[in-house]
Motif scaffolding. Structure first.
Motif, short mmCIF file in Angstrom:
data_model
loop_
_atom_site.label_atom_id
_atom_site.label_comp_id
_atom_site.label_asym_id
_atom_site.label_seq_id
_atom_site.Cartn_x
_atom_site.Cartn_y
_atom_site.Cartn_z
N CYS A 358 -22.82 22.91 -0.51
CA CYS A 358 -21.90 21.31 -0.41
C CYS A 358 -21.95 21.32 -2.26
N LEU A 361 -20.05 23.22 -4.50
CA LEU A 361 -18.58 22.86 -3.61
C LEU A 361 -18.08 21.70 -4.57
N GLU A 539 -15.40 26.75 1.83
CA GLU A 539 -15.75 26.02 3.05
C GLU A 539 -15.78 26.14 4.36
#
Length: 566
Positions: A358, A361, A539
Motif C-alpha cells: 500500500c 501504491l 490493486e
C-alpha cells in the motif's frame, strides 16, 4: 448374501437418503429462525472445502479480477470466501443470514452489535472444535481452550505479554530491521516478501523463545553446526516448518513421512525436539532460581510463561492443597509456544507485506508515514540518541499506528471469527424494522461466523472502504485512542483483534513489531512498485484475490523495489 455389486449401490442409496433427510431437517430449522437463508451443496468448514478451495481459487483466478466475487454456485463452498466476495452476499441477503447444507447451518453476520453480543457470550458461543483441532498439535492451548480450561490457560499465558516482552520485541525488531537494511545496502532486496517473512521469523525466535539469530547467518548464535542427534539446525527446522505449515496442521505427521511432504514432517519432529530440550533447560534454571532471567533475551514469552507456571505451583503449595490445576505440563507449554510462533510469525508478516504494497501504491500515504518517522528520529538525535527507544519513541508513532489499523481493517488477517452454539441460542438482529427486534433463535450446533471482511467493508460504518485512509483512525491527538482497543466508528465495527474476553492477547506484540519495522525501513528507504505493472492491476491483485492460507495473504508476490533515502 449380497454381492459387492449390490452392496455398493445400496450403501450409496442409503447415504443419499440420509443426506436428503438431514438437508430437509436443516431447512426446517433455518426457516424456524425467521432469518433469511440460502443453500449450498456443502459448507466451508468441511474437509472437502479445505482441498477444493485451492483448486477453485486457481480455476477462477482471472474471473475474480473482474471484481464480481465468486460465482453464486460456488460461493459458500470455499474456505474464507468473503475476502474475494467482500459485501456481495450481505448486500443480497442482509447483514445476518443463514447458509443451509446437508451437513449443517452457518449463520454469517456482519453487524457490529451482533459481533459485540456474540463475543461477550463466551459460554453460549464457543469455538468449533473441528475447526480448531488443526491448530492444537500438542493439545489444548490459549486459542482453542474453552470454559474453565481457557481460564487456566489465560492465567498462565496472559501475564507473559507484558512490558518486558514489549521492550525485547521492540529492540529485537530494530536490530533485525537494521541488519536487513544493511543487507539491502550491500546486495539489494532479493525479495521483499521473503525478507519480511525471514525478519518476523527471527523476531519470534528471540521474543518468543529466547533464541537470538543473526540475519546474515543460517545458524543460531553459538550453534554454528547442527547439534549431535539432529539433522537440522533450529533455524533450518523452524524455517522448514513454516514452509510446510498447512500440511503439518492438516495431516498426521506419520502420514506425511511416507509422502513427498516428508521433509516438512522431519522438520516438525526436529522442531518439537528442540523445543522440548529448550523447555526442560529453562525449567531447570527456574527450579534452581525462582528469579532467573535470560539476560540476553529478558522478557521472552517462553521463559516468562514457565516462570508464571512455576509461581502458580509454588503459591498453590502454600495454600490449602485444593484440586485446582495450577501449572502447565510440558505439552501445554509446547502447545502454547507453538501458538505464539504461529500467530507471531505469520499474521504480522502478512500485515507488513500488505502495508508495504500500500505504501508503494499510494505515494502520498507513504509521504505522511515517512514524515512522522523522520520527525521521531530527528527528535531522538537531538536528544543524543542513535536508536529509537520503546518508552520515548513508540508512543510518538501515532500516525504510523493509525496506518497499521487501517491495514488491518482493509486486510484483516482472520476472515471469520468462528463460533458455535451447542444448544438453541437467541440473537437479536436489529435492522430498524419493528418485526426484527424480537430474538431469532439459532438451532443447536449452528455455527456463527462473524464476517470480518463484511464488517470492515460495511459502508454504514466505513465510508469508501476500499480507500486506505489512516486519518479515519485519528482523534484530536492524531492517533488511536488506546493502542489496539480503538473500536472504530461504532463498537464492533472493527474486529481485527476480535472482541470481548477472547480478544487477541498478542495485540500489543503485533503493534510494537509493525511500528519498529517501518520506523527503520522508511527512515532509510522508500518503497515503490517494481517494473511497469500498472497501479490498477496491483490493486486488483491485493483487493480481489488471496492465497487462501491460514491467514490472509496475497495470491501473487507483488514485486516491490526499495530506493535508498539516506
Amino acid at each position: 448374501m449380497l454381492s459387492i455389486g449390490q452392496i455398493v449401490p445400496l450403501a450409496i442409496g442409503v447415504f443419499i437418503l440420509y443426506r436428503t433427510g438431514t438437508f430437509l431437517n436443516n431447512i426446517r430449522l433455518a426457516r424456524a429462525t425467521g432469518l433469511p437463508f440460502t443453500y449450498s451443496l456443502y459448507l466451508e468448514f468441511e474437509t472437502i472445502a479445505y482441498f477444493g478451495s485451492p483448486l477453485l481459487r486457481w480455476k477462477y483466478r482471472d474471473y475474480l479480477l473482474q471484481g464480481k466475487g465468486w460465482p453464486r454456485w460456488a460461493r459458500f463452498m470455499i474456505k474464507d470466501w468473503p475476502w474475494e466476495d467482500k459485501r456481495r452476499a450481505h448486500d443480497e441477503w442482509g447483514d445476518c443470514f443463514l447458509v443451509v447444507a446437508p451437513t449443517g447451518i452457518i449463520c454469517y453476520a456482519a453487524d457490529p452489535a451482533m459481533s459485540m453480543d456474540v463475543t461477550k457470550r463466551r459460554m453460549d458461543f464457543t469455538k468449533p472444535p473441528d475447526k480448531y483441532a488443526m491448530i492444537q498439535p500438542y493439545g489444548t492451548n490459549i486459542v482453542t481452550a474453552e470454559g474453565k480450561q481457557w481460564q487456566f490457560h489465560v492465567r498462565i499465558t496472559g501475564p507473559t505479554f507484558n512490558e518486558a516482552n514489549n521492550h525485547l520485541n521492540w529492540t529485537e525488531t530494530l536490530r533485525q530491521a537494521q541488519s536487513l537494511s544493511d543487507s539491502w545496502g550491500r546486495w539489494g532486496s532479493r525479495d521483499l516478501h521473503l525478507d519480511i517473512y525471514s525478519l518476523t521469523l527471527n523476531i519470534i525466535s528471540c521474543a518468543g523463545f529466547g533464541i537470538r539469530q543473526d540475519w546474515s547467518n543460517d545458524t543460531i548464535v553459538n550453534h554454528d553446526k547442527v547439534p549431535e542427534g539432529h539433522e537440522l539446525s533450529f533455524l533450518q527446522a523452524i524455517t522448514t516448518v513454516v514452509h510446510y505449515i498447512v500440511p503439518i496442521l492438516l495431516l498426521p505427521t506419520k502420514v506425511m513421512l511416507y509422502t513427498p511432504l516428508r521433509k516438512g514432517a522431519k522438520a516438525y519432529i526436529e522442531f518439537e525436539d528442540y523445543m522440548r530440550t529448550l523447555i526442560n533447560a529453562e525449567k531447570r534454571k527456574i527450579d534452581a532460581n525462582a528469579d532467573y532471567e535470560n539476560l540476553d533475551t529478558k522478557g521472552n514469552l517462553l521463559t516468562a510463561m514457565l516462570k508464571v507456571s512455576a509461581s502458580e505451583a509454588r503459591n498453590a503449595n502454600k495454600g490449602d492443597g485444593g484440586t485446582r490445576k495450577t501449572t502447565f505440563n510440558d505439552d501445554e507449554v509446547l502447545g502454547n509456544a507453538f501458538m505464539f510462533f504461529l500467530a507471531g510469525y505469520d499474521t504480522t508478516a502478512n500485515s507488513m507485506i500488505y502495508g508495504s504494497v500500500c505504501l508503494a501504491l499510494y505515494p502520498e500515504l507513504q509521504n505522511s508515514v515517512v514524515e512522522e518517522i523522520d520527525r521521531v528520529w530527528d527528535e531522538a538525535e537531538k536528544e543524543g540518541r542513535t536508536e529509537l527507544d520503546y518508552d520515548n519513541d513508540y508512543p510518538k508513532l501515532k500516525y504510523t499506528l493509525c496506518f497499521m489499523y487501517e491495514i488491518l481493517r482493509a486486510f484483516p488477517v482472520v476472515i471469520h471469527l468462528t463460533k458455535m452454539c451447542w444448544k438453541p441460542q437467541p440473537i437479536v438482529w436489529r435492522t430498524g424494522k419493528e418485526t426484527d427486534n424480537a430474538p431469532h433463535v439459532l438451532p443447536a450446533k449452528c455455527r456463527m461466523y462473524l464476517n470480518t471482511t463484511g464488517t470492515h467493508y460495511n459502508t454504514k460504518y466505513w465510508s469508501d472502504p476500499y480507500k486506505i485512509d489512516p486519518d479515519r483512525w485519528a482523534n484530536d491527538a492524531h492517533g488511536p485512542t488506546s493502542a489496539a482497543r480503538k473500536p472504530g466508528p461504532v463498537k464492533g465495527s472493527f474486529i481485527g483483534f476480535s472482541e470481548g474476553a477472547r480478544a487477541c492477547i498478542g495485540w500489543k506484540f503485533a503493534e510494537v513489531e509493525f511500528l519498529a519495522f517501518f520506523a527503520v525501513m522508511l527512515r532509510q528507504y522508500r518503497v515503490r512498485l517494481a517494473g511497469d505493472v500498472p497501479k490498477e492491476e496491483v490493486e486488483k491483485q491485493i483487493f480481489l484475490r488471496c492465497a487462501g492460507d491460514i491467514t490472509l495473504s496475497p495470491f501473487d508476490n507483488v514485486k516491490l523495489t526499495l530506493d535508498k533515502r539516506r
